[in-house]
Design a protein around this motif. Structure first.
Motif, PDB file in Angstrom:
ATOM      1  N   UNK A 193      -6.096  15.506  -5.355  1.00 49.57           N
ATOM      2  CA  UNK A 193      -6.342  14.059  -5.296  1.00 49.57           C
ATOM      3  C   UNK A 193      -5.529  13.519  -4.131  1.00 49.57           C
ATOM      4  N   UNK A 194      -6.219  13.094  -3.085  1.00 50.90           N
ATOM      5  CA  UNK A 194      -5.580  12.452  -1.941  1.00 50.90           C
ATOM      6  C   UNK A 194      -5.767  10.945  -2.044  1.00 50.90           C
ATOM      7  N   UNK A 195      -4.765  10.189  -1.631  1.00 51.75           N
ATOM      8  CA  UNK A 195      -4.893   8.751  -1.413  1.00 51.75           C
ATOM      9  C   UNK A 195      -4.794   8.564   0.092  1.00 51.75           C
ATOM     10  N   UNK A 196      -5.795   7.925   0.675  1.00 51.22           N
ATOM     11  CA  UNK A 196      -5.882   7.831   2.127  1.00 51.22           C
ATOM     12  C   UNK A 196      -6.411   6.455   2.519  1.00 51.22           C
ATOM     13  N   UNK A 197      -5.994   5.988   3.690  1.00 56.08           N
ATOM     14  CA  UNK A 197      -6.518   4.724   4.200  1.00 56.08           C
ATOM     15  C   UNK A 197      -8.031   4.838   4.352  1.00 56.08           C
ATOM     16  N   UNK A 198      -8.718   3.797   3.955  1.00 55.58           N
ATOM     17  CA  UNK A 198     -10.183   3.821   4.005  1.00 55.58           C
ATOM     18  C   UNK A 198     -10.692   4.193   5.396  1.00 55.58           C
ATOM     19  N   UNK A 199     -10.007   3.754   6.433  1.00 57.33           N
ATOM     20  CA  UNK A 199     -10.420   4.040   7.809  1.00 57.33           C
ATOM     21  C   UNK A 199     -10.349   5.526   8.141  1.00 57.33           C
ATOM     22  N   UNK A 200      -9.543   6.298   7.391  1.00 54.82           N
ATOM     23  CA  UNK A 200      -9.394   7.736   7.660  1.00 54.82           C
ATOM     24  C   UNK A 200     -10.132   8.631   6.672  1.00 54.82           C
ATOM     25  N   UNK A 201     -10.737   8.044   5.644  1.00 52.93           N
ATOM     26  CA  UNK A 201     -11.349   8.838   4.579  1.00 52.93           C
ATOM     27  C   UNK A 201     -12.468   9.741   5.086  1.00 52.93           C
ATOM     28  N   UNK A 202     -13.370   9.231   5.873  1.00 59.94           N
ATOM     29  CA  UNK A 202     -14.491  10.047   6.364  1.00 59.94           C
ATOM     30  C   UNK A 202     -13.987  11.152   7.280  1.00 59.94           C
ATOM     31  N   UNK A 203     -12.967  10.855   8.086  1.00 61.65           N
ATOM     32  CA  UNK A 203     -12.402  11.875   8.978  1.00 61.65           C
ATOM     33  C   UNK A 203     -11.725  12.975   8.173  1.00 61.65           C
ATOM     34  N   UNK A 204     -10.998  12.593   7.129  1.00 61.92           N
ATOM     35  CA  UNK A 204     -10.349  13.579   6.264  1.00 61.92           C
ATOM     36  C   UNK A 204     -11.392  14.438   5.577  1.00 61.92           C
TER      37      UNK A 204
END
Length: 73
Positions: free
Chosen positions: A49-60
């Motif tokens: 389970x990662x928590x990530x900034x929405x702006x980086x989610x697709x890149x992750x």
């Protein structure tokens, strides 16, 4: 805004898988919020389970999919 991204990984067990997943998440500023991992018949099986900034989610997500070349699905 931060969003949750839950991913699964399955592949031949070997040293360094957790470090690999962690490094990819860290590259995109993700927080490793939780995980479950097991070795089943020589196979690595894990959920992270990662928590990530929405702006980086697709890149992750794309970077995690690229790990298929290292034997993880």
């Amino acid at each position: 805004m931060t969003i949750s991204l839950v991913m699964t990984a399955i592949g031949p067990d070997r040293p360094g898988i957790v470090n690999l997943l962690s490094s990819v998440g860290e590259h995109f500023g993700a927080n490793w919020a939780g995980s479950r991992m097991a070795n089943l018949a020589g196979q690595f099986a894990g959920m992270v389970h990662f928590e990530v900034a929405e702006a980086n989610a697709a890149k992750l997500e794309a970077a995690l999919r690229e790990l298929e070349s290292s034997g993880l699905r």
